[in-house]
Design a protein around this motif. Structure first.
Motif, PDB file in Angstrom:
ATOM      1  N   ALA A  34       1.027  -1.184   0.010  1.00 17.64           N
ATOM      2  CA  ALA A  34      -0.033  -0.063  -0.088  1.00 17.64           C
ATOM      3  C   ALA A  34       0.871   1.188  -0.049  1.00 17.64           C
ATOM      4  N   ARG A  35       1.777   1.471   0.968  1.00 15.83           N
ATOM      5  CA  ARG A  35       2.762   2.288   1.030  1.00 15.83           C
ATOM      6  C   ARG A  35       3.629   2.675  -0.206  1.00 15.83           C
ATOM      7  N   LEU A  36       4.211   1.565  -1.017  1.00 13.70           N
ATOM      8  CA  LEU A  36       4.917   1.695  -2.137  1.00 13.70           C
ATOM      9  C   LEU A  36       4.095   2.243  -3.400  1.00 13.70           C
ATOM     10  N   THR A  37       2.847   1.654  -3.407  1.00 21.00           N
ATOM     11  CA  THR A  37       2.038   2.068  -4.471  1.00 21.00           C
ATOM     12  C   THR A  37       1.099   3.386  -4.252  1.00 21.00           C
ATOM     13  N   GLN A  38       1.347   3.911  -3.122  1.00 19.44           N
ATOM     14  CA  GLN A  38       0.438   5.054  -2.777  1.00 19.44           C
ATOM     15  C   GLN A  38      -0.880   4.778  -2.766  1.00 19.44           C
ATOM     16  N   GLU A  39      -1.229   3.556  -2.185  1.00 22.51           N
ATOM     17  CA  GLU A  39      -2.420   3.121  -2.042  1.00 22.51           C
ATOM     18  C   GLU A  39      -3.105   2.641  -3.277  1.00 22.51           C
ATOM     19  N   ARG A  40      -2.545   2.641  -4.507  1.00 25.08           N
ATOM     20  CA  ARG A  40      -3.033   2.292  -5.670  1.00 25.08           C
ATOM     21  C   ARG A  40      -3.389   0.843  -5.610  1.00 25.08           C
ATOM     22  N   VAL A  41      -2.497   0.013  -5.062  1.00 30.21           N
ATOM     23  CA  VAL A  41      -2.830  -1.324  -4.992  1.00 30.21           C
ATOM     24  C   VAL A  41      -2.903  -1.732  -3.575  1.00 30.21           C
TER      25      VAL A  41
END
Length: 107
Positions: A34-41
């Motif tokens: 969630a953090r890496l994808t800025q909540e996108r995934v």
């Protein structure tokens, strides 16, 4: 046409393997993605634990320890190779798109 077993990884599969390049427990994997994808995934608990089970059975990850009911995992050499294969496939798709966008008329 049916997809061969793990011929391509889903987005969630890709990010779980990517997250496990560092030892993490399940909830830590969910937070990292969630953090890496800025909540996108986001990966739900049911999906995550099914993937962890499948990847462990397929030899893509190893359980490293259990501490206070948390199971920790890390990617295996076989899992790293599968992750790299998927990365190469995604990069090829991006190159194909760039080539197609640069054409005056479609092939």
């Amino acid at each position: 046409m049916a997809r061969k077993k793990l011929e391509t990884l889903t987005e969630q599969m890709f990010y779980v393997l990517l997250a496990l390049r560092t030892e993490r427990h399940g909830y830590g994997v969910m937070q990292y993605v969630a953090r890496l994808t800025q909540e996108r995934v986001t990966i739900g608990a049911g999906t995550l634990y099914a993937l962890l089970d499948r990847f462990e059975k397929d030899g893509y990850i190893h359980r490293t320890r259990t501490m206070e009911s948390r199971k920790y995992y890390v990617i295996s050499p076989q899992g790293e190779e599968r992750l790299q294969q998927e990365y190469r496939r995604i990069r090829q798709q991006a190159r194909d798109m760039e080539r197609a966008l640069g054409e005056e008329e479609p092939l």
